[in-house]
Design an enzyme around this catalytic site. Structure first.
Site, PDB file in Angstrom:
ATOM      1  N   GLU A  94       0.848  -1.197   0.000  1.00  0.00           N
ATOM      2  CA  GLU A  94       0.000   0.000   0.000  1.00  0.00           C
ATOM      3  C   GLU A  94       0.881   1.244   0.000  1.00  0.00           C
ATOM      4  OE1 GLU A  94      -3.552   1.889   2.843  1.00  0.00           O
ATOM      5  OE2 GLU A  94      -2.986  -0.228   3.024  1.00  0.00           O
ATOM      6  N   ASP A 116       0.235   5.327   0.515  1.00  0.00           N
ATOM      7  CA  ASP A 116      -0.849   6.162   1.057  1.00  0.00           C
ATOM      8  C   ASP A 116      -0.576   7.654   1.030  1.00  0.00           C
ATOM      9  OD1 ASP A 116      -2.477   4.100   1.866  1.00  0.00           O
ATOM     10  OD2 ASP A 116      -1.805   4.105   3.940  1.00  0.00           O
ATOM     11  N   GLU A 154      -2.965  10.412   2.961  1.00  0.00           N
ATOM     12  CA  GLU A 154      -4.146  10.680   3.771  1.00  0.00           C
ATOM     13  C   GLU A 154      -4.083  12.129   4.230  1.00  0.00           C
ATOM     14  OE1 GLU A 154      -5.572   6.526   5.764  1.00  0.00           O
ATOM     15  OE2 GLU A 154      -3.917   7.548   6.767  1.00  0.00           O
TER      16      GLU A 154
END
Length: 283
Positions: free
Chosen positions: A98, A100, A102
């Site tokens: 993953e 990311d 955010e």
């Protein structure tokens, strides 16, 4: 879907992929939110909304293995405390990879925090956090992920903010043999997102809305075990790394806007910092 690393390297290293310019009807599926995610303007705009009952989210129709991914986002304005807008790549399974972005909301007038992380084989704990040098709620800005065999680079408006290098020879796993989809979501995380959970979501401000446009994936896509890439030529992103000018831009961001770096957190890692934080590699 998992493939052997040698096969992947051979196919991707000798290939190129077509660039997919964004039409959300063609590029994504809204996967949750019961109507809170909306595709507008003939597929050119997508909005994600959050209220007390639910947030919303999407995933790309395609799976990818290496590429350059761009998305323009305009984040939740005003009092966005407790909310998280996420934009990321992720594989499936219990040993997932993953990459990311955010965006952690905040009280009106206080800055957003850009929270980044890299998971390999289900292990994350590689957080770096940044403030931005602009108001991300006033207009659209471009957030990009470069993912190739040697580097993962996070960009904001073309400026690198973080680099994660492949240091597999030193025992650190690297995302290389699991296809990933692109995801985006808007959800409530007031148990941790704003000041460690001290500031809660003000539901009187709901619904909260984030807007997305101009998704572009210059990448190898996979379907039924086959790649969209051909064997004609290579793409620049496949071997791209940060040149000296880009390194200076990265250093500027990290010196002026970084607010947390796991590689500096000796209290968190009393037995020693993670290997990738201490390995020196040639440019």
């Amino acid at each position: 879907m998992t493939f052997t690393p040698f096969f992947i390297f051979f196919v991707v290293a000798t290939s190129s992929a077509s660039v997919a310019f964004g039409n959300f009807y063609k590029d994504v599926d809204i996967t949750w939110g019961d109507g809170r995610g909306k595709i507008l303007n003939n597929g050119k705009l997508l909005t994600l909304s959050l209220d007390k009952a639910s947030g919303s989210g999407l995933q790309s129709k395609n799976e990818y293995l290496y590429g350059k991914f761009d998305m323009q986002l305009k984040l939740v304005p005003n009092n966005s405390a407790g909310t998280v807008t996420a934009y990321y790549l992720k594989s499936q399974g219990s040993s997932w990879d993953e990459i990311d972005f955010e965006f952690l909301g905040n009280l009106s007038g206080d800055p957003y925090i850009v929270h980044t992380n890299v998971y390999t084989q289900g292990k994350g704990d590689r957080e770096q956090q940044f403030y931005l040098w602009f108001d991300p709620t006033a207009d659209f800005h471009t957030y990009s992920i470069l993912w190739n065999p040697g580097h993962i680079v996070f960009y904001v408006d073309g400026r690198p903010i973080r680099e994660f290098k492949n240091v597999e020879p030193f025992g650190v796993p690297y995302p290389k043999n699991q296809t990933m989809r692109m995801y985006s979501s808007l959800w409530n995380a007031d148990d941790w997102a704003t000041r460690g959970g001290l500031v809660k979501t003000d539901w009187s401000q709901a619904p909260f809305t984030a807007s997305l446009r101009n998704f572009k994936a210059d990448a190898c896509t996979w379907s039924n075990g086959a790649s969209s890439c051909t064997s004609n030529n290579n793409k620049p992103w496949f071997s791209q790394e940060l040149d000296s000018a880009s390194q200076k831009k990265l250093k500027w961001v990290q010196q002026n806007y970084m607010v947390y770096n796991y590689c500096s957190d000796t209290m968190r890692f009393p037995q020693g910092l993670p290997v990738e934080c201490t390995v020196r590699t040639k440019k």
